[in-house]
Design a protein around this motif. Structure first.
Motif, PDB file in Angstrom:
ATOM      1  N   GLY A 154      34.483  30.909  96.564  1.00 49.35           N
ATOM      2  CA  GLY A 154      34.089  32.066  95.764  1.00 49.35           C
ATOM      3  C   GLY A 154      33.192  33.036  96.507  1.00 49.35           C
TER       4      GLY A 154
ATOM      5  N   MET B 158      41.385  30.083  88.977  1.00 54.51           N
ATOM      6  CA  MET B 158      40.394  30.344  90.006  1.00 54.51           C
ATOM      7  C   MET B 158      40.836  31.485  90.927  1.00 54.51           C
ATOM      8  SD  MET B 158      37.872  28.378  89.402  1.00 54.51           S
ATOM      9  CE  MET B 158      36.955  28.508  90.917  1.00 54.51           C
TER      10      MET B 158
ATOM     11  N   PHE C 122      38.470  34.754  91.536  1.00 52.37           N
ATOM     12  CA  PHE C 122      38.003  35.245  92.830  1.00 52.37           C
ATOM     13  C   PHE C 122      38.389  36.716  93.024  1.00 52.37           C
ATOM     14  CE2 PHE C 122      38.254  30.669  94.574  1.00 52.37           C
ATOM     15  CZ  PHE C 122      37.038  30.379  93.980  1.00 52.37           C
TER      16      PHE C 122
END
Length: 199
Positions: A101, A179, A183
């Motif tokens: 991240g 995810m 990001f």
């Protein structure tokens, strides 16, 4: 023949010969001194007529520099930063085989900061930076897949990336998850913030 003895007391308290009795010339003010209680050195700086300062007035402060507002250069700087950081981001992803991240945030911030630093405070630059950072993070993820595939199958990176770019996009689409989009969003937000801070 003897001289008369002076009366008891401090001979230095007597007046100096030629001075009136009981007066000490050293107790008097020096010739030309100001009246008692006034110190000639306590006076202020001599003023010119009309209250003007003889040393002259302070020069006026310089005018502030004009704010930068070059959208074209700002966008060009953002594009260059996007390409460079996408390559770095992809190398990190391919080498670690993990989505990180903070790396996506770094990509976005670098893109936005470059745009704001070069382009100035134009309100369009933070928005453009956010859009470019989306592309940079996405491109970095494709580079990461290509690096990973190159290590796994012992094929050159350029062959995979440039000759089978469609296959990379399909691999990204199959492997995307929540995810991945998080990001992307983090990168866009960092780019918007970076452009605001740098302008």
């Amino acid at each position: 023949m003897s001289q008369p003895v002076p009366p008891p007391g401090n001979p230095y308290a007597q007046g100096t010969p030629g001075q009136p009795d009981g007066q000490n010339p050293y107790a008097q003010g020096a010739p030309g001194q100001q009246p008692a209680g006034q110190n000639p050195f306590a006076q202020g700086v001599p003023q010119q007529p009309g209250g003007q300062n003889p040393f002259g007035a302070y020069p006026p402060a310089p005018a502030p520099a004009p704010r930068r507002n070059n959208v074209g250069l700002g966008i060009l700087a953002a594009v260059v930063a996007a390409l460079v950081t996408a390559g770095i981001y992809g190398a990190i992803l391919g080498g670690t085989e993990t989505e990180i991240g903070w790396a996506a945030i770094g990509v976005g911030f670098a893109v936005g900061f470059a745009a704001g630093k070069v382009g100035g405070s134009n309100p369009a630059l933070p928005v453009v930076s956010a859009i470019l950072s989306l592309g940079a993070v996405y491109l970095g993820q494709l580079v990461g897949i290509a690096v990973f595939a190159s290590n796994q199958f012992h094929v050159s990176f350029t062959e995979i990336f440039f000759e089978d770019f469609g296959g990379l996009m399909e691999a990204w689409s199959e492997g995307k998850d929540a995810m991945t989009f998080l990001f992307l969003a983090l990168g866009a937000a960092a780019a918007f913030s970076g452009a605001k801070k740098a302008s």
